[in-house]
Design an enzyme around this catalytic site. Structure first.
Site, PDB file in Angstrom:
ATOM      1  N   GLY A 108     -50.132  19.260   7.067  1.00 57.40           N
ATOM      2  CA  GLY A 108     -49.770  19.155   5.652  1.00 57.40           C
ATOM      3  C   GLY A 108     -48.287  18.881   5.446  1.00 57.40           C
ATOM      4  CD  GLU A 111     -52.216  15.787   5.660  1.00 58.38           C
ATOM      5  OE1 GLU A 111     -52.090  17.030   5.764  1.00 58.38           O
ATOM      6  OE2 GLU A 111     -53.312  15.223   5.607  1.00 58.38           O
ATOM      7  CD  GLU A 131     -53.884  17.881  10.091  1.00 60.25           C
ATOM      8  OE1 GLU A 131     -53.630  17.100  11.041  1.00 60.25           O
ATOM      9  OE2 GLU A 131     -53.283  17.828   9.002  1.00 60.25           O
TER      10      GLU A 131
HETATM   11  N1  CO8 Z   1     -49.635  28.165   9.132  1.00 60.86           N
HETATM   12  C1  CO8 Z   1     -49.347  29.476   9.142  1.00 60.86           C
HETATM   13  N2  CO8 Z   1     -48.374  30.013   9.918  1.00 60.86           N
HETATM   14  C2  CO8 Z   1     -47.684  29.161  10.717  1.00 60.86           C
HETATM   15  C3  CO8 Z   1     -47.927  27.792  10.763  1.00 60.86           C
HETATM   16  C4  CO8 Z   1     -48.974  27.274   9.907  1.00 60.86           C
HETATM   17  N3  CO8 Z   1     -49.275  25.981   9.862  1.00 60.86           N
HETATM   18  N4  CO8 Z   1     -47.101  27.227  11.660  1.00 60.86           N
HETATM   19  C5  CO8 Z   1     -46.340  28.207  12.149  1.00 60.86           C
HETATM   20  N5  CO8 Z   1     -46.676  29.384  11.587  1.00 60.86           N
HETATM   21  C6  CO8 Z   1     -46.119  30.703  11.843  1.00 60.86           C
HETATM   22  C7  CO8 Z   1     -46.566  31.239  13.196  1.00 60.86           C
HETATM   23  O1  CO8 Z   1     -47.843  31.837  13.086  1.00 60.86           O
HETATM   24  C8  CO8 Z   1     -45.472  32.249  13.473  1.00 60.86           C
HETATM   25  O2  CO8 Z   1     -45.711  33.410  12.720  1.00 60.86           O
HETATM   26  P1  CO8 Z   1     -45.624  34.863  13.430  1.00 60.86           P
HETATM   27  O3  CO8 Z   1     -44.171  35.007  13.820  1.00 60.86           O
HETATM   28  O4  CO8 Z   1     -46.055  35.797  12.344  1.00 60.86           O
HETATM   29  O5  CO8 Z   1     -46.523  34.821  14.623  1.00 60.86           O
HETATM   30  C9  CO8 Z   1     -44.231  31.581  12.901  1.00 60.86           C
HETATM   31  O6  CO8 Z   1     -44.697  30.603  11.972  1.00 60.86           O
HETATM   32  C10 CO8 Z   1     -43.386  30.876  13.940  1.00 60.86           C
HETATM   33  O7  CO8 Z   1     -44.236  29.970  14.644  1.00 60.86           O
HETATM   34  P2  CO8 Z   1     -44.293  29.910  16.252  1.00 60.86           P
HETATM   35  O8  CO8 Z   1     -43.992  31.247  16.841  1.00 60.86           O
HETATM   36  O9  CO8 Z   1     -45.591  29.271  16.627  1.00 60.86           O
HETATM   37  O10 CO8 Z   1     -43.065  28.918  16.526  1.00 60.86           O
HETATM   38  P3  CO8 Z   1     -42.870  27.961  17.784  1.00 60.86           P
HETATM   39  O11 CO8 Z   1     -41.464  27.454  17.684  1.00 60.86           O
HETATM   40  O12 CO8 Z   1     -43.300  28.609  19.029  1.00 60.86           O
HETATM   41  O13 CO8 Z   1     -43.894  26.722  17.536  1.00 60.86           O
HETATM   42  C11 CO8 Z   1     -45.004  25.036  16.203  1.00 60.86           C
HETATM   43  C12 CO8 Z   1     -43.711  25.858  16.446  1.00 60.86           C
HETATM   44  C13 CO8 Z   1     -45.245  24.087  17.388  1.00 60.86           C
HETATM   45  C14 CO8 Z   1     -44.786  24.214  14.944  1.00 60.86           C
HETATM   46  C15 CO8 Z   1     -46.199  25.995  16.046  1.00 60.86           C
HETATM   47  O14 CO8 Z   1     -45.873  26.997  15.097  1.00 60.86           O
HETATM   48  C16 CO8 Z   1     -47.469  25.332  15.576  1.00 60.86           C
HETATM   49  O15 CO8 Z   1     -48.142  24.675  16.367  1.00 60.86           O
HETATM   50  N6  CO8 Z   1     -47.843  25.509  14.276  1.00 60.86           N
HETATM   51  C17 CO8 Z   1     -49.054  25.006  13.739  1.00 60.86           C
HETATM   52  C18 CO8 Z   1     -48.976  23.518  13.512  1.00 60.86           C
HETATM   53  C19 CO8 Z   1     -50.266  23.002  12.943  1.00 60.86           C
HETATM   54  O16 CO8 Z   1     -51.313  23.043  13.561  1.00 60.86           O
HETATM   55  N7  CO8 Z   1     -50.219  22.461  11.703  1.00 60.86           N
HETATM   56  C20 CO8 Z   1     -51.350  21.930  11.034  1.00 60.86           C
HETATM   57  C21 CO8 Z   1     -51.984  22.942  10.155  1.00 60.86           C
HETATM   58  S1  CO8 Z   1     -53.485  22.361   9.375  1.00 60.86           S
HETATM   59  C22 CO8 Z   1     -52.923  21.331   8.143  1.00 60.86           C
HETATM   60  O17 CO8 Z   1     -51.778  21.257   7.858  1.00 60.86           O
HETATM   61  C23 CO8 Z   1     -53.802  20.426   7.368  1.00 60.86           C
HETATM   62  C24 CO8 Z   1     -54.981  21.081   6.892  1.00 60.86           C
HETATM   63  C25 CO8 Z   1     -55.626  20.251   5.879  1.00 60.86           C
HETATM   64  C26 CO8 Z   1     -56.845  20.967   5.423  1.00 60.86           C
HETATM   65  C27 CO8 Z   1     -57.312  20.386   4.144  1.00 60.86           C
HETATM   66  C28 CO8 Z   1     -58.532  21.136   3.671  1.00 60.86           C
HETATM   67  C29 CO8 Z   1     -59.095  20.538   2.409  1.00 60.86           C
END
Ligand code: CO8
Length: 257
Positions: A108, A111, A131
Site C-alpha cells: 500500500g 500504491e 503482497e
Molecule cells: N503492517 C503492520 N506493521 C508493520 C508493517 C505493516 N505493513 N510493516 C512493518 N510493520 C511493523 C513491524 O511489525 C514491526 O513492529 P514491531 O516492532 O511491533 O514488531 C515494526 O513495523 C518494524 O518492522 P520490522 O521490525 O519488520 O523492520 P525491519 O527493518 O526488520 O524490516 C520491512 C522492514 C522489510 C519493511 C518489514 O517490516 C516488512 O517486510 N514489512 C511488511 C511489508 C509488506 O509486506 N507490506 C505489504 C503489506 S500488504 C499491503 O500493503 C497491500 C494490501 C492490500 C490489501 C487490499 C485489500 C482490499
C-alpha cells in the site's frame, strides 16, 4: 481537525503531510487513511495553497497496509466495508500531489506513492508489491497502476516475486521522476511543489486533469479533451498575464483567476 498519525504543515504555498507512525514503519491503517484524505481535502479547499507533498520518514515512506489491522478480516467484512475504497478520495484531489519517498514504499505504500501525481525518490528508496508473500495481491491499485507505469513485464516480476526495486531501477523504469540524495529529499520535493504553486493555480489544475485523462481514455479522446481545455485557458486572466509578461520580458505575476 487534530491528527494523530500524520503531521500536517504548510510551507508558504505548499501543503506538507508527513506520515508519522514510526514504530509501524508508517503502515497504513484506517485512521491514517481518514486523516490523510481529510488533510488533503483541506489543502485542496485552501486557495492560498498551490501544491501538496506527502512524505514519510527516512527509513520508510510506508511499509504497506497495516497487516495487523487486516489479518483477521473475513471476506464478508472486507466486501461489505469495501475495504480500502476510501483511498480513492486521494485521487479526487485536484491540486498536484508529489510523493517524496525515502526508504520502504511497499504494498500500500508503493500504491499510495503511485496515487500521487509524481514521485521524487531518495537514493535509498525501495519500491515493492510484496503482497504475494502474505498470500494476497495488491489491493490499492498496484496491479493496475504499476503495470501502466513500468510495463507488464516488470509489474509481473514485482507482483509475482515480491522483489523490491531500488531508486535507480525505479527511475530507469519511469516509476519515479527524479532521484535525489536522502538528506535533500523533502526540501527538493517542497522546492518542486513551490515552483508549481507559483504558476497559475487553475492552469496547473487543468494540466493535472488533462495528463490524468490520458490514463482513462483513448488517444483521440484525450487529444480532444486537451484541446478543449487548452481553448478554455484563454478565458483565464493568468493566460493574458503569462503571455504579456513573456512579450514584455518580465516575470509573470499570476492572479489565479
Ligand atoms: N503492517 C503492520 N506493521 C508493520 C508493517 C505493516 N505493513 N510493516 C512493518 N510493520 C511493523 C513491524 O511489525 C514491526 O513492529 P514491531 O516492532 O511491533 O514488531 C515494526 O513495523 C518494524 O518492522 P520490522 O521490525 O519488520 O523492520 P525491519 O527493518 O526488520 O524490516 C520491512 C522492514 C522489510 C519493511 C518489514 O517490516 C516488512 O517486510 N514489512 C511488511 C511489508 C509488506 O509486506 N507490506 C505489504 C503489506 S500488504 C499491503 O500493503 C497491500 C494490501 C492490500 C490489501 C487490499 C485489500 C482490499
Amino acid at each position: 481537525m487534530t491528527y494523530e498519525t500524520i503531521i500536517v504543515e504548510t510551507r508558504s504555498k505548499v501543503g506538507l503531510v508527513t506520515l508519522n507512525r514510526p514504530k509501524a514503519l508508517n503502515a497504513l491503517n484506517s485512521q491514517v487513511l481518514g486523516e490523510i484524505v481529510a488533510a488533503l481535502q483541506a489543502f485542496d479547499a485552501n486557495m492560498e495553497l498551490g501544491a501538496i507533498v506527502i512524505t514519510g520518514s527516512e527509513k520508510a515512506f510506508a511499509a504497506g497496509a497495516d497487516i495487523k489491522e487486516m489479518q483477521s478480516k473475513s471476506y464478508v467484512e472486507a466486501y461489505l466495508e469495501d475495504f480500502f475504497v476510501g483511498w480513492e478520495g486521494l485521487t479526487r484531489i485536484r491540486k498536484p500531489i508529489i510523493a517524496a519517498v525515502s526508504g520502504y514504499a511497499l504494498g500500500g505504500g508503493c500504491e499510495l506513492a503511485m496515487m500521487c501525481d509524481f514521485i521524487i525518490a531518495s537514493d535509498n528508496a525501495k519500491f515493492g508489491q510484496p503482497e504475494i508473500t502474505l498470500g494476497v495481491m495488491p489491493g490499492m491499485g498496484g496491479s493496475q497502476r504499476l503495470t501502466r507505469f513500468v510495463g507488464k513485464s516488470k509489474a509481473m516480476d514485482m507482483c509475482l516475486t515480491g522483489r523490491m526495486m531500488d531508486a535507480a531501477e525505479a527511475e530507469r523504469s519511469g516509476l519515479v521522476s527524479r532521484v535525489v540524495p536522502a538528506a535533500d529529499l523533502v526540501e527538493e520535493a517542497i522546492k518542486a511543489a513551490a515552483k508549481i504553486a507559483d504558476f497559475s493555480i487553475p492552469a496547473v489544475m487543468m494540466t493535472k486533469e488533462a495528463v490524468n485523462r490520458s490514463y482513462e481514455t483513448t488517444l483521440a479522446e484525450g487529444l480532444r479533451f486537451e484541446r478543449r481545455v487548452f481553448h478554455a485557458m484563454f478565458a483565464l486572466d493568468d493566460q493574458k498575464e503569462g503571455m504579456a509578461a513573456f512579450a514584455e520580458k518580465r516575470p509573470a505575476s499570476f492572479r489565479n483567476r
